[in-house]
Motif scaffolding. Structure first.
Motif, short mmCIF file in Angstrom:
data_model
loop_
_atom_site.label_atom_id
_atom_site.label_comp_id
_atom_site.label_asym_id
_atom_site.label_seq_id
_atom_site.Cartn_x
_atom_site.Cartn_y
_atom_site.Cartn_z
N LYS A 200 -24.26 23.98 -13.46
CA LYS A 200 -23.70 22.82 -12.75
C LYS A 200 -23.07 21.85 -13.76
CE LYS A 200 -25.88 21.28 -9.18
NZ LYS A 200 -26.84 20.60 -8.26
N LEU A 201 -23.75 21.65 -14.89
CA LEU A 201 -23.24 20.72 -15.91
C LEU A 201 -22.03 21.29 -16.65
CD1 LEU A 201 -26.61 19.48 -17.40
CD2 LEU A 201 -24.91 18.05 -16.28
N ALA A 202 -21.93 22.60 -16.74
CA ALA A 202 -20.87 23.22 -17.53
C ALA A 202 -19.48 22.85 -17.05
CB ALA A 202 -21.04 24.74 -17.54
N THR A 203 -19.36 22.53 -15.78
CA THR A 203 -18.04 22.17 -15.21
C THR A 203 -17.95 20.68 -14.87
OG1 THR A 203 -18.82 22.77 -12.99
CG2 THR A 203 -17.68 24.48 -14.25
N SER A 204 -18.89 19.91 -15.37
CA SER A 204 -18.97 18.49 -14.98
C SER A 204 -18.19 17.56 -15.90
CB SER A 204 -20.43 18.05 -14.97
OG SER A 204 -20.94 17.99 -16.31
N GLY A 205 -17.79 18.06 -17.07
CA GLY A 205 -17.16 17.20 -18.06
C GLY A 205 -18.10 16.75 -19.15
N ILE A 206 -19.33 17.27 -19.13
CA ILE A 206 -20.31 16.96 -20.17
C ILE A 206 -19.86 17.55 -21.50
CG2 ILE A 206 -21.81 19.00 -20.03
CD1 ILE A 206 -23.07 15.42 -19.91
N ASP A 207 -20.30 16.95 -22.60
CA ASP A 207 -19.90 17.45 -23.93
C ASP A 207 -20.81 18.55 -24.44
OD1 ASP A 207 -17.69 15.59 -24.46
OD2 ASP A 207 -19.27 14.07 -24.42
#
Length: 288
Positions: A204-211
């Motif tokens: 879920k985080l991989a496509t969220s814009g997280i670094d």
């Protein structure tokens, strides 16, 4: 270069010498001139030799030979020598030896872990946590740098690393993702990294814009599969593995393809075995 204050050096001395050396005093040998020498007993990565030299100088000894932090020595190699009266040499003896044995132990452990990890993945880096033994942070940081690692976080003021504890107050992962653009705008010069314990959250985080994503206590086999998939989704995403990484499993974690390994193990290394010798007057034939 790591700055270690003179106050820290003086504290190390005072812990062992609150007032004076009773043994040297009662023997009446304090004014006799001699030489002290520190030598490796096993293969050792040097750390904090400069601070040990400062201890010697602080009590009135003269340092006559020293090898620098970061050098890798075989067993039986002298690396620090000083002259002075017996009172000064005995005051410096244990504070300097204790400092060297802890710092060199950490540096050597770090070096060995780096070698194990990079044999499996030459691009992986080691980062040490801020969970240092209380009171040892300056020397621990210098030691892990000498061994080839870098600090993961020197304190909470320098990085944005979001744990489940933070998310609990924020309303969960979905609420965080909604707020992520605002968070990133406020800290544009920083990386925003989230620690996860399960793969569903990671994807879920991989496509969220997280670094970056830090995986906590995920087994190496499952992590290897996840890293491959996540990198195909977001090749620039920073990936870290943390939790329980040690000598026995570091190669497996390095081989998963993560960018970095976050660990505490170096701080609890077996102390280095440093031989200390003192002789009266004439000195040693080989100072180094």
């Amino acid at each position: 270069m790591v700055f270690i204050s003179q106050q820290f050096i003086e504290q190390l001395i005072q812990e062992d010498v609150p007032y004076f050396d009773l043994t040297t005093q009662v023997l009446g040998i304090g004014d006799r001139t001699g030489t002290i020498r520190f030598t490796t007993r096993t293969k050792t990565v040097l750390a904090c030799t400069e601070e040990s030299a400062s201890i010697l100088r602080q009590v009135g000894a003269e340092v006559i030979a020293i090898l620098a932090t970061g050098q890798i020595l075989d067993a039986g190699v002298p690396f620090l020598s000083a002259t002075g009266n017996a009172a000064a040499l005995h005051l410096a003896w244990k504070p300097a030896q204790n400092l060297l044995e802890y710092a060199c132990g950490v540096a050597t452990k770090t070096y060995n872990l780096v070698q194990l990890a990079q044999a499996a993945n030459q691009d992986v880096m080691l980062y040490t946590t801020r969970k240092v033994i209380p009171g040892t942070k300056p020397i621990a940081v210098k030691a892990i740098l000498a061994g080839g690692a870098y600090p993961h976080r020197l304190g909470v003021s320098e990085t944005v690393l979001i744990f489940q504890q933070h998310l609990n107050f924020l309303g969960g992962i979905d609420s965080f993702i909604q707020q992520l653009p605002v968070i990133k705008r406020q800290v544009k010069e920083k990386k925003v990294i989230v620690e996860v314990k399960d793969m569903a959250t990671a994807f879920k985080l991989a496509t969220s814009g997280i670094d970056g994503i830090q995986f906590d206590k995920v087994n190496a086999e499952a992590l290897a599969e996840a890293i491959s998939q996540i990198k195909s989704i977001n090749p620039t995403l920073i990936t870290l593995a943390a939790g329980g990484i040690n000598d026995a499993n570091i190669a497996n974690y390095a081989a998963t393809g993560v960018d970095g390994l976050v660990l505490t193990a170096p701080y609890y290394a077996q102390p280095a075995d440093i031989q200390v010798e003192m002789v009266c007057r004439g000195g040693f034939r080989d100072l180094l």
